[in-house]
Scaffold this motif. Structure first.
Motif, PDB file in Angstrom:
ATOM      1  N   LEU A  38       0.847  -1.194   0.000  1.00  0.00           N
ATOM      2  CA  LEU A  38       0.000   0.000   0.000  1.00  0.00           C
ATOM      3  C   LEU A  38       0.884   1.246   0.000  1.00  0.00           C
ATOM      4  N   THR A  39       0.481   2.271  -0.735  1.00  0.00           N
ATOM      5  CA  THR A  39       1.336   3.458  -0.880  1.00  0.00           C
ATOM      6  C   THR A  39       0.660   4.765  -0.482  1.00  0.00           C
ATOM      7  N   ASP A  40      -0.641   4.747  -0.241  1.00  0.00           N
ATOM      8  CA  ASP A  40      -1.377   5.957   0.134  1.00  0.00           C
ATOM      9  C   ASP A  40      -1.735   5.854   1.615  1.00  0.00           C
ATOM     10  N   PRO A  41      -1.243   6.743   2.467  1.00  0.00           N
ATOM     11  CA  PRO A  41      -1.489   6.628   3.910  1.00  0.00           C
ATOM     12  C   PRO A  41      -2.962   6.691   4.296  1.00  0.00           C
ATOM     13  N   ARG A  42      -3.820   7.214   3.439  1.00  0.00           N
ATOM     14  CA  ARG A  42      -5.257   7.206   3.741  1.00  0.00           C
ATOM     15  C   ARG A  42      -5.808   5.785   3.720  1.00  0.00           C
ATOM     16  N   TYR A  43      -5.141   4.932   2.957  1.00  0.00           N
ATOM     17  CA  TYR A  43      -5.559   3.528   2.850  1.00  0.00           C
ATOM     18  C   TYR A  43      -4.454   2.686   3.480  1.00  0.00           C
ATOM     19  N   LEU A  79      -9.359  -2.911  -0.537  1.00  0.00           N
ATOM     20  CA  LEU A  79      -9.670  -4.163  -1.248  1.00  0.00           C
ATOM     21  C   LEU A  79     -10.531  -5.037  -0.356  1.00  0.00           C
ATOM     22  N   PHE A  80     -11.509  -5.729  -0.962  1.00  0.00           N
ATOM     23  CA  PHE A  80     -12.216  -6.770  -0.222  1.00  0.00           C
ATOM     24  C   PHE A  80     -12.652  -7.873  -1.171  1.00  0.00           C
ATOM     25  N   VAL A  81     -12.852  -9.051  -0.597  1.00  0.00           N
ATOM     26  CA  VAL A  81     -13.207 -10.234  -1.379  1.00  0.00           C
ATOM     27  C   VAL A  81     -14.727 -10.298  -1.522  1.00  0.00           C
ATOM     28  N   LEU A  82     -15.189 -10.394  -2.751  1.00  0.00           N
ATOM     29  CA  LEU A  82     -16.621 -10.482  -3.019  1.00  0.00           C
ATOM     30  C   LEU A  82     -17.117 -11.913  -2.920  1.00  0.00           C
ATOM     31  N   SER A  83     -16.355 -12.845  -3.464  1.00  0.00           N
ATOM     32  CA  SER A  83     -16.728 -14.259  -3.374  1.00  0.00           C
ATOM     33  C   SER A  83     -15.468 -15.101  -3.322  1.00  0.00           C
ATOM     34  N   GLU A  84     -15.418 -16.017  -2.353  1.00  0.00           N
ATOM     35  CA  GLU A  84     -14.276 -16.907  -2.194  1.00  0.00           C
ATOM     36  C   GLU A  84     -14.401 -18.096  -3.145  1.00  0.00           C
ATOM     37  N   ALA A  85     -13.248 -18.681  -3.498  1.00  0.00           N
ATOM     38  CA  ALA A  85     -13.232 -19.873  -4.334  1.00  0.00           C
ATOM     39  C   ALA A  85     -11.919 -20.605  -4.108  1.00  0.00           C
ATOM     40  N   THR A  86     -11.973 -21.928  -4.151  1.00  0.00           N
ATOM     41  CA  THR A  86     -10.753 -22.713  -3.987  1.00  0.00           C
ATOM     42  C   THR A  86      -9.846 -22.589  -5.196  1.00  0.00           C
ATOM     43  N   ASP A  87     -10.399 -22.179  -6.319  1.00  0.00           N
ATOM     44  CA  ASP A  87      -9.623 -21.859  -7.516  1.00  0.00           C
ATOM     45  C   ASP A  87      -9.487 -20.339  -7.580  1.00  0.00           C
ATOM     46  N   ALA A 104      -4.416   2.888  -4.495  1.00  0.00           N
ATOM     47  CA  ALA A 104      -3.877   2.624  -3.156  1.00  0.00           C
ATOM     48  C   ALA A 104      -2.636   1.743  -3.189  1.00  0.00           C
ATOM     49  N   PHE A 105      -2.308   1.159  -4.360  1.00  0.00           N
ATOM     50  CA  PHE A 105      -1.272   0.136  -4.428  1.00  0.00           C
ATOM     51  C   PHE A 105      -0.051   0.589  -5.219  1.00  0.00           C
ATOM     52  N   SER A 106       1.073  -0.043  -4.903  1.00  0.00           N
ATOM     53  CA  SER A 106       2.295   0.189  -5.667  1.00  0.00           C
ATOM     54  C   SER A 106       2.123  -0.348  -7.086  1.00  0.00           C
ATOM     55  N   PRO A 107       2.928   0.131  -8.056  1.00  0.00           N
ATOM     56  CA  PRO A 107       2.790  -0.363  -9.430  1.00  0.00           C
ATOM     57  C   PRO A 107       2.925  -1.881  -9.544  1.00  0.00           C
ATOM     58  N   GLY A 108       3.894  -2.449  -8.827  1.00  0.00           N
ATOM     59  CA  GLY A 108       4.077  -3.894  -8.896  1.00  0.00           C
ATOM     60  C   GLY A 108       2.901  -4.656  -8.324  1.00  0.00           C
ATOM     61  N   SER A 109       2.388  -4.181  -7.199  1.00  0.00           N
ATOM     62  CA  SER A 109       1.229  -4.846  -6.584  1.00  0.00           C
ATOM     63  C   SER A 109       0.001  -4.735  -7.473  1.00  0.00           C
ATOM     64  N   LEU A 110      -0.130  -3.604  -8.149  1.00  0.00           N
ATOM     65  CA  LEU A 110      -1.262  -3.426  -9.054  1.00  0.00           C
ATOM     66  C   LEU A 110      -1.177  -4.398 -10.227  1.00  0.00           C
TER      67      LEU A 110
END
Length: 264
Positions: free
Chosen positions: A150-155, A162-170, A182-188
């Motif tokens: 994360l790169t923005d101190p507000r986040y 980020l949040f998960v809408l639906s989980e899956a084993t795949d 909110a994310f670094s270029p590599g993380s994005l």
């Protein structure tokens, strides 16, 4: 969940906190109660942790631990103002029969920075959780971990961006929503590669804590103001439930911050 009986903004540990802004504890309790009752109305079980005087941020129970397949990795807070919370939550887990419990050696703010997709644990760092805590989580919980910066101190926590809408084993079947800025270029690039079909949120939704949502795979709890995100989710077949969390947001929290998801 932990009721905000002692809720206050007496210090500053994130950019959203302003001790000069009045806080209405009764209103915070009312908003929290509606959130709790909404979960119950949707068929979920809610366990409550007793709050403690002098720990106003205990309401943000997402930071209390990470539970996957019954294994519990506890919390270790960066801010000294919250440090004592870890022991209170540890005792709750022990008293409620969670025997496979490990307290972390590295700073780890639990589901604030850990998001389970059903197959991979997305792990945030940059402001709170130590990068080394990601390896500790993998060893303790026995699940693969993907680090995101994360790169923005507000986040400051992953669960604000980020949040998960639906989980899956795949992993390819899991769905998430996130705020790219909110994310670094590599993380994005990692997120785009792993979740090409993700719901991408805009600035207005991020600023009202729209990415601090909670989804059970169908119903998605969001802050009242996150209307654009709600529309996008509805177009994907989800059922948005918009709630007022404005008082809790004064401390930098939203629906997810108030909610630890226990995966037995």
């Amino acid at each position: 969940m932990c009721p905000p009986r002692y809720f206050a903004v007496d210090y500053v540990i994130n950019p959203w906190m302003d001790p000069s802004t009045p806080v209405d504890v009764d209103r915070a309790m009312e908003q929290w109660t509606i959130l709790r009752d909404t979960y119950r109305d949707l068929g979920h079980t809610v366990e409550e942790v007793e709050p403690r005087p002098g720990l106003p941020d205990m309401v943000f129970a997402a930071n209390s631990g990470t539970v996957i397949d019954g294994r519990v990795l506890g919390a270790r807070f960066r801010a000294p103002q919250r440090a004592a919370e870890a022991e209170h939550f540890r005792r709750w887990f022990v008293e409620h029969g969670y025997r496979d419990l490990t307290m972390p050696r590295r700073i780890n703010e639990a589901e604030g920075d850990f998001a389970w997709t059903g197959s991979v644990l997305l792990a945030g760092t940059g402001f709170r959780t130590d990068p080394e805590a990601h390896a500790e989580a993998q060893e303790t919980l026995g699940v693969p971990v993907v680090s995101l910066r994360l790169t923005d101190p507000r986040y400051y926590h992953l669960d604000t961006a980020l949040f998960v809408l639906s989980e899956a084993t795949d992993t390819r079947q899991a769905q998430i929503a996130y705020y790219p800025q909110a994310f670094s270029p590599g993380s994005l690039r990692v997120l785009r590669r792993m979740f090409p079909d993700a719901v991408v949120a805009g600035t207005a939704d991020a600023e009202c804590f729209g990415l601090n949502g909670v989804s059970d795979g169908r119903n998605v709890i969001l802050p009242l103001e996150a209307t654009a995100l709600a529309d996008r989710l509805a177009a994907r077949g989800y059922e948005p439930v918009l709630l007022d969390i404005s008082e809790l947001r004064k401390a930098g929290g939203g629906p997810k911050c108030c909610t630890l998801e226990i995966r037995k």
